[in-house]
Design a protein around this motif. Structure first.
Motif, PDB file in Angstrom:
ATOM      1  N   VAL A  75       0.851  -1.193   0.000  1.00 31.44           N
ATOM      2  CA  VAL A  75       0.000   0.000   0.000  1.00 31.44           C
ATOM      3  C   VAL A  75       0.886   1.241   0.000  1.00 31.44           C
ATOM      4  CG1 VAL A  75      -1.760   1.299   1.273  1.00 31.44           C
ATOM      5  CG2 VAL A  75      -1.938  -1.188   1.079  1.00 31.44           C
ATOM      6  N   ASN A  76       1.934   1.229   0.811  1.00 29.98           N
ATOM      7  CA  ASN A  76       2.899   2.334   0.838  1.00 29.98           C
ATOM      8  C   ASN A  76       2.196   3.673   1.114  1.00 29.98           C
ATOM      9  OD1 ASN A  76       5.669   2.889   0.643  1.00 29.98           O
ATOM     10  ND2 ASN A  76       5.523   3.432  -1.497  1.00 29.98           N
ATOM     11  N   PRO A  77       1.452   3.741   2.214  1.00 26.91           N
ATOM     12  CA  PRO A  77       0.531   4.855   2.407  1.00 26.91           C
ATOM     13  C   PRO A  77       1.112   6.152   2.963  1.00 26.91           C
ATOM     14  CG  PRO A  77       0.330   3.347   4.234  1.00 26.91           C
ATOM     15  CD  PRO A  77       1.326   2.743   3.273  1.00 26.91           C
ATOM     16  N   ILE A  78       2.303   6.068   3.558  1.00 28.31           N
ATOM     17  CA  ILE A  78       2.811   7.245   4.268  1.00 28.31           C
ATOM     18  C   ILE A  78       4.209   7.618   3.773  1.00 28.31           C
ATOM     19  CG2 ILE A  78       1.401   6.825   6.321  1.00 28.31           C
ATOM     20  CD1 ILE A  78       3.906   5.621   7.650  1.00 28.31           C
ATOM     21  N   ALA A  79       4.615   8.820   4.106  1.00 24.81           N
ATOM     22  CA  ALA A  79       5.919   9.331   3.665  1.00 24.81           C
ATOM     23  C   ALA A  79       7.068   8.448   4.151  1.00 24.81           C
ATOM     24  CB  ALA A  79       6.099  10.768   4.130  1.00 24.81           C
TER      25      ALA A  79
END
Length: 169
Positions: A75-79
């Motif tokens: 998903v790689n959702p955040i910085a």
């Protein structure tokens, strides 16, 4: 080369990443599988944080050192997770190819969420409320944005391969 597939659940990341891996014989790392095994072995209450991503980054680094192209499916959702992938590529001075998957048709996206079947044994898929309520920060950095709403997996893989080719020497 490190290829990072990002996006909300049920946008097609896994289907397209697996199709590309089968065609090109790249190394494949899937955060869902890593996190599922961690939780199966060590049941934790609440969020497991960055553990799965940390392990995936270490495995990516090992495979990149061997000269393998690595696909990370996450998903790689955040910085923080996005910066960690960049740090892995930077450490070995290999290109990072970022691909963000999305489904512009909300009805289609919801249908995918509600009808998909887990391909990991005993894995519990998120429901629609969990998907739309999930933290996912907007992105500004250069990346290929793929809309999976209408095109076939094969045509999307072809599009991705053309983009990847621009990073190769």
């Amino acid at each position: 080369m490190l290829i990072v597939f990002s996006g909300l659940p049920a946008t097609g990341k896994t289907s397209i990443a697996k199709a590309l891996v089968k065609k090109r014989h790249f190394c494949y790392l899937r955060i869902d599988e890593i996190e599922h095994q961690i939780l199966k072995a060590y049941p934790l209450e609440g969020d497991i944080g960055s553990i799965g991503y940390d392990i995936a980054c270490a495995l990516a680094l090992s495979n990149l050192r061997l000269g393998n192209t690595v696909i990370a499916d996450c998903v790689n959702p955040i910085a923080e997770s996005r910066e960690n992938w960049k740090a892995v590529a930077s450490q070995l001075n290999v290109p990072i190819v970022e691909i963000e998957m999305m489904c512009s048709d909300q009805v289609e996206h919801r249908k995918r969420v509600e009808t998909r079947i887990a391909d990991i044994e005993h894995f519990i898929l998120p429901d629609w409320n969990a998907v739309v309520g999930r933290e996912y920060l907007k992105r500004n950095e250069p990346r290929l944005v793929i809309d999976t709403a209408k095109l076939s997996i094969e045509s999307l893989v072809t599009q991705i391969e053309a983009y990847i080719a621009t990073f190769q020497c």
